[in-house]
Design an enzyme around this catalytic site. Structure first.
Site, short mmCIF file in Angstrom:
data_model
loop_
_atom_site.label_atom_id
_atom_site.label_comp_id
_atom_site.label_asym_id
_atom_site.label_seq_id
_atom_site.Cartn_x
_atom_site.Cartn_y
_atom_site.Cartn_z
N TRP A 162 71.42 18.29 62.34
CA TRP A 162 72.08 17.85 61.05
C TRP A 162 73.59 17.75 61.05
CZ3 TRP A 162 69.40 15.36 57.79
CH2 TRP A 162 67.88 15.63 57.53
N ASP A 221 58.20 23.71 53.58
CA ASP A 221 57.87 23.35 55.20
C ASP A 221 56.54 24.23 55.30
OD1 ASP A 221 60.12 21.97 54.99
OD2 ASP A 221 61.30 23.38 56.30
N ASP A 232 62.17 15.63 61.22
CA ASP A 232 61.12 16.57 61.52
C ASP A 232 59.73 15.83 61.92
OD1 ASP A 232 63.06 17.75 60.05
OD2 ASP A 232 61.83 19.03 58.88
N GLN A 287 59.00 12.85 58.77
CA GLN A 287 59.79 12.86 57.90
C GLN A 287 60.49 11.33 57.95
OE1 GLN A 287 60.81 15.10 55.00
NE2 GLN A 287 58.87 14.90 55.73
N GLU A 300 64.16 27.04 58.27
CA GLU A 300 63.42 25.99 58.01
C GLU A 300 62.16 26.08 58.93
OE1 GLU A 300 66.32 22.75 55.90
OE2 GLU A 300 66.64 22.68 58.03
C1 FRU Z 1 64.44 20.30 58.37
C2 FRU Z 1 64.19 19.89 56.78
C3 FRU Z 1 63.06 20.50 56.31
C4 FRU Z 1 62.78 19.63 55.01
C5 FRU Z 1 63.15 18.47 55.62
C6 FRU Z 1 63.51 17.07 54.57
O1 FRU Z 1 65.16 19.26 59.03
O2 FRU Z 1 65.71 20.27 56.28
O3 FRU Z 1 63.33 21.95 55.75
O4 FRU Z 1 61.55 19.77 54.78
O5 FRU Z 1 64.11 18.58 56.64
O6 FRU Z 1 63.58 16.01 55.12
#
Ligand code: FRU
Length: 504
Positions: A304, A162, A24, A40, A213
């Site tokens: 994902w 988040d 993200d 991330q 999310e």
């Molecule tokens: C979305 C997510 C978020 C989380 C992050 C972890 O892709 O699953 O909900 O904060 O990635 O890397």
């Protein structure tokens, strides 16, 4: 854009990390002439574990420079998960020490063994170094659970993560939206540190095919409505069962008074932001400069389902979409509000027009490009129900490898087929075709407009000035450069066709 070693699949005008894993986008913010992209990031392996906040900056949203890690986890079982950054202009936190720079405040999810709570860190040097707030968490998961119990298995763990923060002018307060897994929660604060839960939204609205999310709430002033009210768009990423399979983004349209979000559409309405497989966890920038109040979104270009299997590893895994400007329009063909997305205008500075055709009959043709980073724009006339058009991109010379974008008049549908796009066998349902239905505009007006950004390992398609979009990764094995156009049915006319080459 990356000042990193080149590779057959390394994107040029899209951000990808020089090494290892990203997912993200986080903390998107403009401050003092710089666009900040946090994300991330696992800086050690190309796998989604041990999350840090990586950091890059840009002067124009296209050419990015990687900076050192911004926020690190305390140890290797803690994850610094997604969140956002705001500029504390009025020093409401009290962190500011000198007058020359304002505090940048990051609010993110601290995660350990599925325990999730909201933490804060701040930077007093334009995002270069970060200090964790000494009294974290600022929003605990459950107020009545002791620190010792937090990690015990007796406590039920639900998604609680988040946080996305913005300043709400009408109530002069900071608003934070986060996900509770199957709904979102709105919090309010006057100092960014103390937060009160105001309301929840979504238990019975929209798609619940997967965990919710990365919510974001965006304001669109409506100059045409009486008393200049605003409409608000709530973006929610849904981890599974999106239209192209796996993860995707939905949005709600409504009103927001500083306390509560009201959906103005029937609760069963589902609006998808992008119909391709690789568009997820998108959020918008805070503090965008200019009077035109642009809203700019960046998403993670992955899914994902197979993100941890992408074939660009061991070098890197993950990339971002082109920053997109969002506009809220009333679609006169469906009579519904609708988000329009267009690539930010900054992208055009890196392009050079190569060829243009005007007012010609569309016939079968092959354009030999010898390039794999470009924009392809076409506007067609006299489209009918009998029309079938196939556009093959990244086609190799023996025509065995390509990615196909089609318009099928009979179904009034756009299809994207990546089953022969090159490397596809790393995940079983990766090599498939994705479909998207258009509204009646094309068949009523006979006009179809397509804009494609091809950047080595990706294709982003914008249809009818961004009314519909489709985003997909592709991993050609061959260095196929052809664009192969074929048309069926009856005579169609090109209003214009242009190719723009990108270079940085
Ligand atoms: C979305 C997510 C978020 C989380 C992050 C972890 O892709 O699953 O909900 O904060 O990635 O890397």
């Amino acid at each position: 854009a990356n000042r990193v070693p080149s590779h057959q699949h390394r994107p040029l005008v899209h951000f990808s990390p020089s090494k290892n894993w990203i997912n993200d986008p986080n903390g998107l913010v403009f401050y003092d002439g710089e666009w900040h992209l946090f994300y991330q990031h696992n800086p050690h392996t190309p796998m989604s574990v041990n999350m840090h906040w990586g950091h890059s900056v840009s002067e124009d949203l296209i050419a990015w420079t990687e900076l050192p890690i911004a926020i690190e986890p305390e140890d290797d079982v803690v994850g610094i998960w997604s969140g956002s950054v705001v500029i504390d202009w009025k020093n409401t936190t009290g962190f500011q020490k000198n007058m020359s720079t304002h505090p940048m405040i990051a609010i993110y999810t601290w995660q350990k063994q599925r325990w999730q709570e909201q933490h804060m860190a701040y930077s007093l040097d334009r995002g270069r170094t970060w200090t964790k707030y000494s009294s974290n968490p600022i929003i605990p998961m459950y107020n009545n659970v002791s620190a010792a119990d937090r990690l015990s298995d007796q406590v039920v763990r639900r998604p609680f993560r988040d946080p996305k923060v913005f300043y709400h002018i009408l109530t002069s307060s900071w608003i934070l939206v986060l996900t509770g897994g199957d709904h979102v929660q709105f919090y309010r604060s006057s100092d960014l540190i103390h937060w009160s839960l105001m309301s929840r939204f979504g238990l019975t609205d929209g798609s619940h095919g997967g965990t919710w999310e990365c919510p974001d709430l965006i304001e669109f002033p409506q100059r045409t409505l009486k008393n200049r009210t605003s409409l608000w768009v709530l973006l929610v990423s849904v981890q599974r069962n999106a239209p192209a399979g796996g993860s995707g983004m939905q949005y709600f349209i409504g009103t927001f008074d500083g306390n509560e979000f009201h959906n103005i559409q029937p609760p069963e309405t589902i609006n998808w932001l992008d119909y391709g497989p690789d568009f997820y966890a998108g959020i918008t920038f805070h503090n965008i400069p200019g009077y035109d109040r642009r809203q700019i979104l960046i998403s993670w270009m992955s899914n994902w389902q197979y993100a941890n299997s992408l074939p660009t590893a061991p070098l890197w895994r993950g990339q971002m979409t082109i920053p997109r400007q969002l506009q809220l329009d009333l679609n006169s063909y469906t009579n519904r509000y609708h988000l329009r997305q267009t690539p930010v205008q900054e992208l055009i500075r890196y392009s050079k027009r190569l060829i243009t055709y005007y007012h010609e009959k569309l016939s079968n043709m092959v354009l030999n490009m010898s390039r794999d980073v470009y924009m392809f724009n076409i506007e067609l006339h006299k489209i009918t129900k009998a029309t079938t058009i196939h556009l093959k991109f990244r086609e190799n010379s023996d025509k065995s490898e390509y990615t196909q974008v089609s318009y099928i008049g009979e179904k009034n549908q756009i299809e994207l087929d990546r089953s022969r796009s090159g490397l596809t066998d790393f995940y079983s349902s990766y090599p498939v075709q994705f479909n998207m239905n258009l509204d009646r505009e094309t068949l009523i007006t006979g006009r179809l407009q397509l804009q494609l950004i091809i950047d080595r390992c990706s294709i982003e398609l914008f249809v009818n000035e961004g009314k519909y979009t489709m985003t997909s990764l592709i991993f050609p094995k061959d260095s196929g450069y052809q664009i192969d156009i074929s048309v069926d049915g009856h005579e169609i006319f090109i209003n214009y066709l242009e190719l723009m080459l990108f270079s940085l």
